[in-house]
Scaffold this active site. Structure first.
Site, PDB file in Angstrom:
ATOM      1  N   TYR A   1       0.804  -1.226   0.000  1.00  0.00           N
ATOM      2  CA  TYR A   1       0.000   0.000   0.000  1.00  0.00           C
ATOM      3  C   TYR A   1       0.836   1.274   0.000  1.00  0.00           C
ATOM      4  O   TYR A   1       0.565   2.197  -0.753  1.00  0.00           O
ATOM      5  CB  TYR A   1      -1.006  -0.033   1.152  1.00  0.00           C
ATOM      6  CG  TYR A   1      -2.015  -1.141   0.917  1.00  0.00           C
ATOM      7  CD1 TYR A   1      -1.986  -2.320   1.660  1.00  0.00           C
ATOM      8  CD2 TYR A   1      -2.936  -1.055  -0.120  1.00  0.00           C
ATOM      9  CE1 TYR A   1      -2.864  -3.355   1.389  1.00  0.00           C
ATOM     10  CE2 TYR A   1      -3.825  -2.095  -0.391  1.00  0.00           C
ATOM     11  CZ  TYR A   1      -3.778  -3.246   0.364  1.00  0.00           C
ATOM     12  OH  TYR A   1      -4.635  -4.280   0.093  1.00  0.00           O
TER      13      TYR A   1
ATOM     14  N   ASP B   1      -2.068  -6.159  -8.954  1.00  0.00           N
ATOM     15  CA  ASP B   1      -1.855  -4.705  -9.164  1.00  0.00           C
ATOM     16  C   ASP B   1      -2.884  -4.042 -10.081  1.00  0.00           C
ATOM     17  O   ASP B   1      -2.810  -2.847 -10.335  1.00  0.00           O
ATOM     18  CB  ASP B   1      -0.429  -4.454  -9.701  1.00  0.00           C
ATOM     19  CG  ASP B   1      -0.139  -5.253 -11.003  1.00  0.00           C
ATOM     20  OD1 ASP B   1       1.030  -5.602 -11.222  1.00  0.00           O
ATOM     21  OD2 ASP B   1      -1.092  -5.515 -11.782  1.00  0.00           O
TER      22      ASP B   1
ATOM     23  N   HIS C   1      -4.663 -14.738  -7.690  1.00  0.00           N
ATOM     24  CA  HIS C   1      -4.240 -14.479  -6.295  1.00  0.00           C
ATOM     25  C   HIS C   1      -4.982 -13.307  -5.685  1.00  0.00           C
ATOM     26  O   HIS C   1      -4.524 -12.697  -4.723  1.00  0.00           O
ATOM     27  CB  HIS C   1      -2.720 -14.255  -6.234  1.00  0.00           C
ATOM     28  CG  HIS C   1      -1.939 -15.514  -6.502  1.00  0.00           C
ATOM     29  ND1 HIS C   1      -0.639 -15.499  -6.960  1.00  0.00           N
ATOM     30  CD2 HIS C   1      -2.294 -16.823  -6.415  1.00  0.00           C
ATOM     31  CE1 HIS C   1      -0.227 -16.752  -7.117  1.00  0.00           C
ATOM     32  NE2 HIS C   1      -1.213 -17.577  -6.802  1.00  0.00           N
TER      33      HIS C   1
ATOM     34  N   CYS D   1     -13.819  -7.495   5.541  1.00  0.00           N
ATOM     35  CA  CYS D   1     -14.016  -7.624   6.991  1.00  0.00           C
ATOM     36  C   CYS D   1     -13.970  -9.111   7.353  1.00  0.00           C
ATOM     37  O   CYS D   1     -14.705  -9.925   6.778  1.00  0.00           O
ATOM     38  CB  CYS D   1     -15.378  -7.045   7.388  1.00  0.00           C
ATOM     39  SG  CYS D   1     -15.803  -7.422   9.094  1.00  0.00           S
TER      40      CYS D   1
ATOM     41  N   GLY E   1       6.481 -13.375 -17.650  1.00  0.00           N
ATOM     42  CA  GLY E   1       6.983 -12.798 -16.395  1.00  0.00           C
ATOM     43  C   GLY E   1       6.672 -13.587 -15.157  1.00  0.00           C
ATOM     44  O   GLY E   1       6.281 -13.026 -14.138  1.00  0.00           O
ATOM     45  N   THR E   2       6.863 -14.926 -15.233  1.00  0.00           N
ATOM     46  CA  THR E   2       6.634 -15.698 -14.013  1.00  0.00           C
ATOM     47  C   THR E   2       7.690 -16.786 -13.870  1.00  0.00           C
ATOM     48  O   THR E   2       8.163 -17.362 -14.846  1.00  0.00           O
ATOM     49  CB  THR E   2       5.223 -16.333 -13.990  1.00  0.00           C
ATOM     50  OG1 THR E   2       5.040 -17.040 -12.754  1.00  0.00           O
ATOM     51  CG2 THR E   2       5.008 -17.294 -15.158  1.00  0.00           C
TER      52      THR E   2
ATOM     53  N   ASN F   1      10.320 -14.131 -21.022  1.00  0.00           N
ATOM     54  CA  ASN F   1      10.982 -13.919 -19.733  1.00  0.00           C
ATOM     55  C   ASN F   1      12.475 -13.742 -20.014  1.00  0.00           C
ATOM     56  O   ASN F   1      13.059 -14.590 -20.680  1.00  0.00           O
ATOM     57  CB  ASN F   1      10.773 -15.154 -18.834  1.00  0.00           C
ATOM     58  CG  ASN F   1      11.168 -14.902 -17.401  1.00  0.00           C
ATOM     59  OD1 ASN F   1      12.075 -14.101 -17.117  1.00  0.00           O
ATOM     60  ND2 ASN F   1      10.481 -15.558 -16.477  1.00  0.00           N
TER      61      ASN F   1
ATOM     62  N   ALA G   1       9.050  -8.177 -21.169  1.00  0.00           N
ATOM     63  CA  ALA G   1       7.647  -8.285 -21.615  1.00  0.00           C
ATOM     64  C   ALA G   1       7.284  -7.207 -22.632  1.00  0.00           C
ATOM     65  O   ALA G   1       6.731  -7.494 -23.698  1.00  0.00           O
ATOM     66  CB  ALA G   1       6.732  -8.196 -20.404  1.00  0.00           C
TER      67      ALA G   1
END
Ligand code: APR
Length: 254
Positions: free
Chosen positions: A72, A107, A122, A130, A193-194, A219, A238
């Site tokens: 954050y 993101d 994910h 909550c 990209g993994t 990659n 990428a």
């Protein structure tokens, strides 16, 4: 690399059901640090324990402290925008060349680039939930007061949890099903990209391959998929690789 770019473009052009599977590497050119494999990678600075589900509930203050710094503070402080790679994928979807993006990223950059069928395997950092009543709140700098740690539900005071998947936590059921259904239907998977190390996400390209898909991997470094699963390996960033593939497919990204 030119040969691989042409082969990849050809496979995408002829595909009936092309999908993309992306990881943190696709957002590196947007300024988002990866989790592994780079000097500024997240796990070189923080202990992954902070994202263990049991640790979060037993040490909410400490876990939230790390989460705030990793996600954050960074998100609120830094203007991150989609890069060429995100934009090319959104254009491919608009041109009917890409059915969906299964992303491990939280993101929101695929959606910001204009992709509509994005399965957030994910979850997302854009919402908090909550832990008592399940209601969710958008995380916006102006609305989300992260000064008091750990953040609590404004309605009932219970602990709030980011709506992304912690280590030891299950994948959201509907996203899991849609992602694996897409992998089974795919005849082309564009992996970008993994490391492919984290499961069950890493099974997406493997399952697609088992069902006869052509696996294109973009990659700069080889991953756990390169020697076992990848058919067309493009050793490039990428943005560069997808920019060249877009040219081959006469896709112009504004
Ligand atoms: N373009 C393409 N790939 C890149 C770039 C780039 N510019 N820069 C780095 N990469 C590659 C790295 O070589 C590496 O293989 O991106 C990959 C990043 O790996 P990770 O940081 O491990 O990201 P990812 O594979 O998405 O991690 C999976 O691990 O911690 C969990 O939940 C978290 O979703 C994440 C999961």
């Amino acid at each position: 690399m030119e040969e691989q770019i042409k082969r990849a473009a050809e496979a995408i052009r002829n595909a009936k059901y092309a999908i993309a599977f992306t990881g943190a590497g696709i957002s590196v050119e947007s300024g988002v640090p990866p989790f592994r494999g780079a000097e500024n990678s997240v796990w070189s600075k923080y202990d992954p324990e902070c994202l263990e589900l049991n640790y979060f509930y037993s040490h909410p203050k400490e876990s939230w402290g790390a989460i705030k710094e990793i996600f954050y503070n960074f998100m609120f402080k830094t203007e991150i925008h989609p890069n060429e790679a995100h934009k090319v994928m959104a254009k491919m979807e608009q041109r009917g060349m890409l059915k969906c993006v299964v992303t491990q990223n939280i993101d929101f950059l695929h959606q910001e680039a204009g992709s509509r069928n994005v399965y957030e395997f994910h979850g997302t950092a854009g919402r908090v939930i909550c832990t008592k009543e399940g209601c969710s709140y958008e995380v916006k700098p102006q609305d989300m007061d992260l000064s008091d740690m750990p953040p609590r539900c404004p309605r009932c005071g219970a602990l709030l949890k980011p709506d992304f998947v912690f280590f030891g936590e299950g994948i959201p059921q509907e996203t899991y099903k849609k992602s694996f259904d897409a992998a089974e239907k795919a005849d082309v998977v564009i992996v970008v990209g993994t490391t492919g190390e984290v499961m069950p996400a890493g099974m997406i390209p493997i399952l697609a391959k088992r069902h006869g898909a052509t696996v294109i991997e973009i990659n700069p470094s080889r991953s756990s998929l390169t020697n076992t699963c990848t058919d067309i390996y493009i050793a490039a960033k990428a943005g560069e690789a997808l920019g060249l593939i877009a040219k081959e497919l006469a896709i112009d990204v504004d």
